[in-house]
Design a protein around this motif. Structure first.
Motif, short mmCIF file in Angstrom:
data_model
loop_
_atom_site.label_atom_id
_atom_site.label_comp_id
_atom_site.label_asym_id
_atom_site.label_seq_id
_atom_site.Cartn_x
_atom_site.Cartn_y
_atom_site.Cartn_z
N MET A 187 -48.71 51.47 19.14
CA MET A 187 -47.35 51.40 18.22
C MET A 187 -47.06 49.66 18.66
O MET A 187 -47.77 49.42 19.00
CB MET A 187 -46.56 51.91 18.67
N THR A 188 -45.44 49.10 17.82
CA THR A 188 -45.37 47.60 18.01
C THR A 188 -43.73 47.66 18.20
O THR A 188 -43.54 48.65 18.20
CB THR A 188 -45.58 46.91 16.93
N LEU A 189 -43.23 46.36 17.78
CA LEU A 189 -41.75 46.15 18.67
C LEU A 189 -40.81 46.98 17.17
O LEU A 189 -39.97 46.80 17.14
CB LEU A 189 -41.38 44.94 19.03
N ASP A 190 -41.40 46.80 15.88
CA ASP A 190 -41.14 46.91 15.26
C ASP A 190 -40.98 48.33 14.94
O ASP A 190 -39.48 48.39 13.90
CB ASP A 190 -41.37 46.42 13.74
N ASP A 191 -41.58 49.54 15.74
CA ASP A 191 -41.35 50.78 15.45
C ASP A 191 -40.16 51.24 16.37
O ASP A 191 -39.67 53.10 15.60
CB ASP A 191 -42.60 51.30 15.57
N VAL A 192 -39.46 50.55 16.82
CA VAL A 192 -37.83 50.63 17.59
C VAL A 192 -36.94 49.57 16.77
O VAL A 192 -37.60 48.35 16.66
CB VAL A 192 -38.24 50.50 19.44
N GLN A 193 -35.44 49.73 17.45
CA GLN A 193 -34.70 49.04 17.18
C GLN A 193 -34.24 48.14 18.56
O GLN A 193 -33.70 48.84 19.62
CB GLN A 193 -33.11 50.17 16.79
N ALA A 194 -35.34 47.37 18.69
CA ALA A 194 -35.21 46.54 20.01
C ALA A 194 -33.79 45.21 19.93
O ALA A 194 -33.31 44.73 19.22
CB ALA A 194 -35.89 45.35 20.13
N VAL A 195 -33.19 45.85 20.95
CA VAL A 195 -31.70 44.86 21.00
C VAL A 195 -31.88 43.85 22.25
O VAL A 195 -32.23 44.31 23.79
CB VAL A 195 -30.68 45.89 21.21
N ASN A 196 -31.91 42.66 21.95
CA ASN A 196 -31.86 42.06 22.82
C ASN A 196 -30.96 41.63 24.34
O ASN A 196 -30.01 41.21 23.84
CB ASN A 196 -32.90 40.51 22.43
N MET A 197 -31.51 41.82 25.70
CA MET A 197 -30.49 41.41 26.56
C MET A 197 -31.21 41.48 27.39
O MET A 197 -32.42 41.45 27.70
CB MET A 197 -29.20 42.15 26.26
N SER A 198 -30.49 40.43 28.64
CA SER A 198 -31.09 40.88 29.98
C SER A 198 -31.62 42.37 31.25
O SER A 198 -30.75 43.05 30.32
CB SER A 198 -30.67 39.75 30.99
N SER A 199 -32.82 42.58 31.56
CA SER A 199 -33.03 43.35 32.62
C SER A 199 -32.27 44.53 32.83
O SER A 199 -31.75 45.13 32.91
CB SER A 199 -34.07 42.95 33.78
N ASP A 335 -53.38 38.74 20.98
CA ASP A 335 -53.58 40.01 19.67
C ASP A 335 -52.47 39.76 18.69
O ASP A 335 -52.22 40.78 17.72
CB ASP A 335 -53.59 41.82 20.54
N MET A 336 -51.43 39.66 19.48
CA MET A 336 -49.73 39.78 19.09
C MET A 336 -48.87 38.75 18.11
O MET A 336 -48.06 38.86 17.42
CB MET A 336 -48.49 39.69 20.23
N GLY A 337 -49.99 37.74 18.17
CA GLY A 337 -49.82 36.32 17.55
C GLY A 337 -48.48 35.00 18.04
O GLY A 337 -48.23 34.61 17.54
N LEU A 338 -48.33 35.49 19.61
CA LEU A 338 -47.36 35.43 20.38
C LEU A 338 -47.13 33.19 21.04
O LEU A 338 -47.00 32.46 20.81
CB LEU A 338 -46.53 35.34 21.21
N ILE A 339 -49.00 33.03 20.77
CA ILE A 339 -50.05 32.17 21.07
C ILE A 339 -50.65 31.74 20.44
O ILE A 339 -52.15 33.08 19.83
CB ILE A 339 -50.37 32.07 22.99
N ASN A 340 -51.19 30.98 20.03
CA ASN A 340 -52.88 30.06 19.10
C ASN A 340 -53.67 30.56 19.95
O ASN A 340 -54.79 29.98 19.57
CB ASN A 340 -52.00 28.88 18.49
N GLU A 341 -54.04 29.66 21.10
CA GLU A 341 -54.77 28.97 21.92
C GLU A 341 -54.93 29.97 23.73
O GLU A 341 -53.93 30.31 24.09
CB GLU A 341 -55.08 27.89 22.27
N VAL A 342 -55.23 30.02 23.95
CA VAL A 342 -55.60 31.13 25.47
C VAL A 342 -55.84 29.66 26.66
O VAL A 342 -56.43 28.82 26.54
CB VAL A 342 -56.69 31.62 25.30
N PRO A 343 -54.58 29.66 27.17
CA PRO A 343 -54.60 28.60 28.06
C PRO A 343 -55.64 29.61 29.40
O PRO A 343 -56.31 30.74 29.87
CB PRO A 343 -53.43 29.16 28.53
#
Length: 358
Positions: A187-199, A335-343
């Motif tokens: 699954m990916t985050l698009d499969d749920v309705q994510a609501v952004n807030m602090s933990s 894999d998720m496309g959040l970074i372009n280069e591995v540190p």
């Protein structure tokens, strides 16, 4: 008389010449002494102002600020500040509360703070975004302290599809861990309705019935267990070693003040020792920081849900394991496309400051 005067004059000249060719005079004119002293003082002052050479233990004379959330694994840092353990090693350190990873990242980039406690995966993201930081200390690993709480009719991760899930999507343990759980199920985050807030807010929102599920930590996991119709679907004890917390600091600060970095590390070790030797006082102080109802409830949570890293564990962990976790996080973010280069984990993690100051 003439012969006597001539002899006296000759002896006087000889003595003067011998004095000029011999060892340095033990006395100097007052002006010369003052000039020498001034030059030496200036050199000393200039040396003090310069960044330390590698291996020197220079200390920052101002207040060093470490930003972190109210997560229980970070609480010993607050204990070290309150009990003066950092000062015992020559560092003036303040702990500043940041529940948002975005806010703490911005503060570190702007050099308003000098260090940041968060998960290794977040440090990877920050490094990949161009932040000049290095991880200098492993703090804890979550062994049940993070969890996914949900309504009792939601039985597994796949059942979350289409439901509202509160979590901090700006980075950190909740985001990384939830992405890991989703990826395992295809699954990916698009499969749920994510609501952004602090933990912390995510936990509160779930208990209030505002969302169907939440990725959060203590004390909200315990509160979910106590609330009818709610449950902990899965916690971090089922994924050992995935959530690792660490302290990263600004590289310019590290290079200039290695003594302060080691003092912070040493203060952390002292705090862990104090927890063992004076648990009642230690947990009472830390409960004020984490928002737990009491020192006893915090003690139960910390003993059962996290593993704190002392000096021995850090020295061992920095040999291989910490690099493995960092590389795993890099692969997930790629894999998720959040970074372009591995540190390069070898360059963003250093074990040079792990030994305790005496």
């Amino acid at each position: 008389m003439k012969k006597f005067l001539a002899l006296f004059f000759a002896l006087t000249m000889t003595t003067a010449l011998l004095g000029g060719c011999g060892s340095k005079s033990t006395e100097a004119p007052d002006s010369q002494a003052e000039t020498t002293k001034t030059e030496e003082t200036t050199k000393t002052a200039e040396t003090t102002k310069q960044p330390a050479a590698e291996g020197d233990l220079a200390f920052y004379e101002g207040n060093t600020i470490i930003g972190q959330s109210s997560w229980i694994g970070f609480a010993p840092m607050y204990l070290a500040e309150q009990k003066g353990f950092f000062k015992n090693h020559g560092a003036d350190v303040s702990i500043q509360l940041f529940e948002s990873k975005t806010d703490s990242k911005s503060a570190l980039m702007a050099k308003r703070i000098q260090g940041m406690s968060t998960t290794i995966d977040t440090h990877v993201l920050n490094k990949a975004s161009g932040m000049d930081i290095s991880v200098v200390l492993a703090l804890d690993t979550s062994a049940g302290g993070d969890g996914l709480i949900a309504k009792s009719d939601l039985k597994d991760v796949k059942s979350l599809a289409g439901h509202t899930v509160a979590l901090d999507t700006t980075g950190g343990a909740s985001y990384f861990w939830f992405q890991y759980l989703l990826q395992k199920e295809g699954m990916t985050l698009d499969d749920v309705q994510a609501v952004n807030m602090s933990s912390g807010d995510a936990g509160a929102a779930f208990i209030a019935g505002e969302v169907d599920a939440a990725v959060t930590w203590e004390p909200w996991l315990s509160k979910a267990k106590e609330t009818e119709g709610d449950s902990v679907m899965i916690d971090s004890s089922a994924t050992p070693g995935i959530i690792l917390d660490a302290l990263a600091m600004d590289n310019d600060f590290i290079k200039s003040y290695p003594g302060t970095v080691r003092a912070i590390v040493s203060g952390w070790y002292d705090a862990l020792d104090y927890i063992k030797s004076n648990p009642e006082d230690a947990y009472k102080i830390m409960a004020e920081y984490t928002g737990n109802d009491s020192g006893d409830s915090l003690k139960a949570a910390m003993e059962s849900e996290i593993e704190l890293y002392d000096e021995a564990k850090n020295l061992s962990y920095f040999e291989t394991d910490i690099y493995t976790i960092a590389d795993m996080a890099s692969e997930l973010w790629i894999d998720m496309g959040l970074i372009n280069e591995v540190p390069d984990s070898k360059k963003m993690i250093t074990g040079d400051y792990l030994e305790r100051l005496k």
